[in-house]
Design a protein around this motif. Structure first.
Motif, mmCIF file in Angstrom:
data_model
loop_
_atom_site.group_PDB
_atom_site.id
_atom_site.type_symbol
_atom_site.label_atom_id
_atom_site.label_comp_id
_atom_site.label_asym_id
_atom_site.label_seq_id
_atom_site.Cartn_x
_atom_site.Cartn_y
_atom_site.Cartn_z
ATOM 1 N N ASP A 35 0.837 -1.188 0.000
ATOM 2 C CA ASP A 35 0.000 0.000 0.000
ATOM 3 C C ASP A 35 0.876 1.242 0.000
ATOM 4 O O ASP A 35 2.085 1.174 0.197
ATOM 5 C CB ASP A 35 -0.980 0.014 1.183
ATOM 6 C CG ASP A 35 -0.300 -0.249 2.527
ATOM 7 O OD1 ASP A 35 0.926 -0.425 2.547
ATOM 8 O OD2 ASP A 35 -0.999 -0.277 3.553
ATOM 9 N N ILE A 36 0.225 2.368 -0.272
ATOM 10 C CA ILE A 36 0.897 3.665 -0.315
ATOM 11 C C ILE A 36 0.230 4.601 0.676
ATOM 12 O O ILE A 36 -0.998 4.663 0.761
ATOM 13 C CB ILE A 36 0.830 4.280 -1.733
ATOM 14 C CG1 ILE A 36 1.670 3.449 -2.718
ATOM 15 C CG2 ILE A 36 1.326 5.729 -1.717
ATOM 16 C CD1 ILE A 36 1.558 3.916 -4.159
ATOM 17 N N VAL A 37 1.035 5.310 1.439
ATOM 18 C CA VAL A 37 0.549 6.380 2.301
ATOM 19 C C VAL A 37 1.033 7.699 1.701
ATOM 20 O O VAL A 37 2.243 7.881 1.489
ATOM 21 C CB VAL A 37 1.061 6.233 3.742
ATOM 22 C CG1 VAL A 37 0.646 7.435 4.580
ATOM 23 C CG2 VAL A 37 0.519 4.944 4.358
ATOM 24 N N ALA A 38 0.091 8.575 1.416
ATOM 25 C CA ALA A 38 0.422 9.855 0.786
ATOM 26 C C ALA A 38 -0.072 11.010 1.649
ATOM 27 O O ALA A 38 -1.185 10.963 2.179
ATOM 28 C CB ALA A 38 -0.210 9.936 -0.603
ATOM 29 N N LEU A 39 0.760 12.036 1.803
ATOM 30 C CA LEU A 39 0.404 13.197 2.623
ATOM 31 C C LEU A 39 0.435 14.460 1.775
ATOM 32 O O LEU A 39 1.403 14.715 1.049
ATOM 33 C CB LEU A 39 1.397 13.356 3.778
ATOM 34 C CG LEU A 39 1.482 12.200 4.782
ATOM 35 C CD1 LEU A 39 2.547 12.519 5.825
ATOM 36 C CD2 LEU A 39 0.138 11.940 5.429
ATOM 37 N N THR A 40 -0.620 15.249 1.884
ATOM 38 C CA THR A 40 -0.651 16.531 1.196
ATOM 39 C C THR A 40 0.072 17.587 2.035
ATOM 40 O O THR A 40 0.298 17.414 3.240
ATOM 41 C CB THR A 40 -2.097 16.983 0.959
ATOM 42 O OG1 THR A 40 -2.738 17.153 2.239
ATOM 43 C CG2 THR A 40 -2.864 15.959 0.141
ATOM 44 N N TRP A 41 0.385 18.695 1.365
ATOM 45 C CA TRP A 41 1.024 19.813 2.075
ATOM 46 C C TRP A 41 0.113 20.302 3.191
ATOM 47 O O TRP A 41 0.565 20.598 4.297
ATOM 48 C CB TRP A 41 1.302 20.944 1.088
ATOM 49 C CG TRP A 41 1.837 22.175 1.765
ATOM 50 C CD1 TRP A 41 3.120 22.450 2.080
ATOM 51 C CD2 TRP A 41 1.057 23.278 2.251
ATOM 52 N NE1 TRP A 41 3.221 23.670 2.725
ATOM 53 C CE2 TRP A 41 1.945 24.199 2.842
ATOM 54 C CE3 TRP A 41 -0.301 23.583 2.239
ATOM 55 C CZ2 TRP A 41 1.532 25.395 3.402
ATOM 56 C CZ3 TRP A 41 -0.719 24.782 2.802
ATOM 57 C CH2 TRP A 41 0.190 25.675 3.376
ATOM 58 N N GLU A 42 -1.192 20.336 2.927
ATOM 59 C CA GLU A 42 -2.133 20.828 3.937
ATOM 60 C C GLU A 42 -2.128 19.923 5.176
ATOM 61 O O GLU A 42 -2.194 20.423 6.307
ATOM 62 C CB GLU A 42 -3.549 20.883 3.351
ATOM 63 C CG GLU A 42 -3.771 22.002 2.331
ATOM 64 C CD GLU A 42 -3.354 21.604 0.930
ATOM 65 O OE1 GLU A 42 -3.588 22.386 -0.001
ATOM 66 O OE2 GLU A 42 -2.766 20.508 0.768
ATOM 67 N N ALA A 43 -2.065 18.601 4.975
ATOM 68 C CA ALA A 43 -2.080 17.684 6.110
ATOM 69 C C ALA A 43 -0.847 17.861 6.985
ATOM 70 O O ALA A 43 -0.944 17.898 8.216
ATOM 71 C CB ALA A 43 -2.164 16.237 5.611
ATOM 72 N N VAL A 44 0.299 18.004 6.340
ATOM 73 C CA VAL A 44 1.542 18.180 7.103
ATOM 74 C C VAL A 44 1.546 19.532 7.811
ATOM 75 O O VAL A 44 1.916 19.638 8.988
ATOM 76 C CB VAL A 44 2.765 18.058 6.165
ATOM 77 C CG1 VAL A 44 4.063 18.358 6.930
ATOM 78 C CG2 VAL A 44 2.822 16.668 5.549
ATOM 79 N N ARG B 158 -0.356 18.198 -7.378
ATOM 80 C CA ARG B 158 -1.389 18.132 -6.330
ATOM 81 C C ARG B 158 -0.837 18.433 -4.944
ATOM 82 O O ARG B 158 -1.552 18.312 -3.952
ATOM 83 C CB ARG B 158 -2.046 16.752 -6.347
ATOM 84 C CG ARG B 158 -2.754 16.455 -7.664
ATOM 85 C CD ARG B 158 -3.117 14.972 -7.821
ATOM 86 N NE ARG B 158 -3.887 14.476 -6.684
ATOM 87 C CZ ARG B 158 -4.198 13.186 -6.503
ATOM 88 N NH1 ARG B 158 -3.784 12.280 -7.382
ATOM 89 N NH2 ARG B 158 -4.909 12.814 -5.466
ATOM 90 N N GLU B 159 0.431 18.784 -4.868
ATOM 91 C CA GLU B 159 1.101 19.079 -3.595
ATOM 92 C C GLU B 159 0.978 17.919 -2.607
ATOM 93 O O GLU B 159 0.732 18.115 -1.413
ATOM 94 C CB GLU B 159 0.571 20.380 -2.989
ATOM 95 C CG GLU B 159 0.990 21.596 -3.796
ATOM 96 C CD GLU B 159 0.816 22.906 -3.043
ATOM 97 O OE1 GLU B 159 -0.152 23.021 -2.273
ATOM 98 O OE2 GLU B 159 1.668 23.795 -3.218
ATOM 99 N N ILE B 160 1.117 16.693 -3.125
ATOM 100 C CA ILE B 160 1.306 15.527 -2.269
ATOM 101 C C ILE B 160 2.806 15.470 -1.986
ATOM 102 O O ILE B 160 3.600 15.046 -2.824
ATOM 103 C CB ILE B 160 0.803 14.240 -2.955
ATOM 104 C CG1 ILE B 160 -0.709 14.340 -3.166
ATOM 105 C CG2 ILE B 160 1.157 13.012 -2.143
ATOM 106 C CD1 ILE B 160 -1.319 13.153 -3.883
ATOM 107 N N VAL B 161 3.181 15.926 -0.817
ATOM 108 C CA VAL B 161 4.592 16.223 -0.543
ATOM 109 C C VAL B 161 5.373 15.021 -0.007
ATOM 110 O O VAL B 161 6.603 15.015 -0.040
ATOM 111 C CB VAL B 161 4.701 17.395 0.451
ATOM 112 C CG1 VAL B 161 4.180 18.679 -0.183
ATOM 113 C CG2 VAL B 161 3.940 17.093 1.740
ATOM 114 N N ASN B 162 4.660 14.028 0.532
ATOM 115 C CA ASN B 162 5.340 12.834 1.046
ATOM 116 C C ASN B 162 4.547 11.594 0.667
ATOM 117 O O ASN B 162 3.314 11.561 0.832
ATOM 118 C CB ASN B 162 5.478 12.884 2.574
ATOM 119 C CG ASN B 162 6.575 13.828 3.019
ATOM 120 O OD1 ASN B 162 7.741 13.619 2.704
ATOM 121 N ND2 ASN B 162 6.199 14.877 3.740
#
Length: 295
Positions: free
Chosen positions: A60-69, A268-272
């Motif tokens: 699986d993949i875990v993706a974090l947006t800039w807003e979430a971080v 999409r600014e998915i930063v991590n």
């Protein structure tokens, strides 16, 4: 801490599909009386094989947006997201428990992607009481050394399917749930064992013999996960795990982090992003190397 994942040997493979593992059966006792001047009879090994299941890709993949971080106030978001590899490892450990206990979604034929013994094109439940092998010890709850003896006797009665001779079995491990762990440790580590001689009238003093602990120094394996994967948590196993099971591995478990230049970062600014993946499957190599004791 993934006990059974570490214990079950890895079989590297470059075949994603169901895979035939060729073997050679033993010759057996074919010796005959030879008369004077007569030729010796021929004997030889026989074909033997099993099948390993298809390798399955998991991950699986875990993706974090800039807003979430940016909005995280706990300071744990990045740390928790990076645990994706740990939980894929946990999933693998559960499947290892399922393979040993013959439970879960993998309790089906290797032809269907399951972990069950697939010998000579026929699928068998890991614990069977049929004519091919009987590796179930009934009414054998783990209480004292006599129960271990009962499991050993079950293994000693299993015959080689090609020769009809006793199978070469060397159990070295007792597998128990947590609730039976200290019972197993007490039995194995006791300094002496007592035997009460029977056949006496109730009013007569029973003969009692105490001997040094003569049990082999079995290794004890247990896990908090095991009983959650079993239908009955009072069952236990005596086995040579390294001969009984395998993990077919086409690609080892790995965790990758997406680079900063990843297109999703720009679009999409998915930063991590972290991805955990593996390709493989557990299967039963030889059920004659293990016995299930049922209470």
């Amino acid at each position: 801490e993934f006990v059974f994942t570490k214990e079950i040997p890895v079989m590297p493979s470059n075949i994603l599909q169901m895979e035939k593992i060729a073997g050679i059966g033993r010759i057996g006792d074919e010796a005959e009386t030879v008369g004077e001047g007569q030729p010796y009879p021929y004997a030889g090994p026989v074909e033997d094989y099993i099948h390993a299941p298809p390798a399955e890709k998991r991950g699986d993949i875990v993706a974090l947006t800039w807003e979430a971080v940016f909005s995280d106030r706990t300071g744990d978001l990045l740390k928790r997201s990076q645990e994706v590899g740990y939980f894929l490892g946990l999933n693998r450990e559960k499947r290892a428990c399922d393979c040993i206990a013959d439970e879960g979604s993998g309790a089906k034929s290797a032809a269907l992607g399951g972990h069950r013994y697939f010998w000579r094109d026929t699928s068998y439940a890991t614990y069977d009481t049929g004519t091919t092998y009987d590796n179930v010890t009934a009414s054998n709850a783990l209480v004292d050394w006599t129960d271990i003896e009962g499991a050993e006797l079950t293994l000693s009665r299993i015959l080689d399917p090609n020769t009809g001779e006793p199978t070469l079995i060397s159990p070295d491990t007792i597998i128990v749930t947590k609730q039976l762990e200290y019972t197993a440790r007490y039995i194995i580590s006791a300094t002496s064992l007592a035997i009460n001689a029977g056949g006496y009238n109730a009013s007569t003093t029973v003969t009692r013999m105490e001997l040094p602990n003569f049990l082999p120094k079995y290794k004890i394996l247990t896990s908090r996960l095991l009983e959650t994967r079993m239908a009955t948590d009072t069952d236990w196993y005596l086995a040579n795990v390294k001969k009984a099971f395998r993990y077919k591995q086409c690609r080892p478990l790995a965790v990758e982090q997406a680079p900063d230049s990843h297109p999703l970062n720009f679009e999409r600014e998915i930063v991590n992003q972290w991805k955990a993946s593996e390709v493989g499957n557990f299967f039963t190599m030889d059920p004659r190397q293990i016995t299930e004791s049922r209470a």
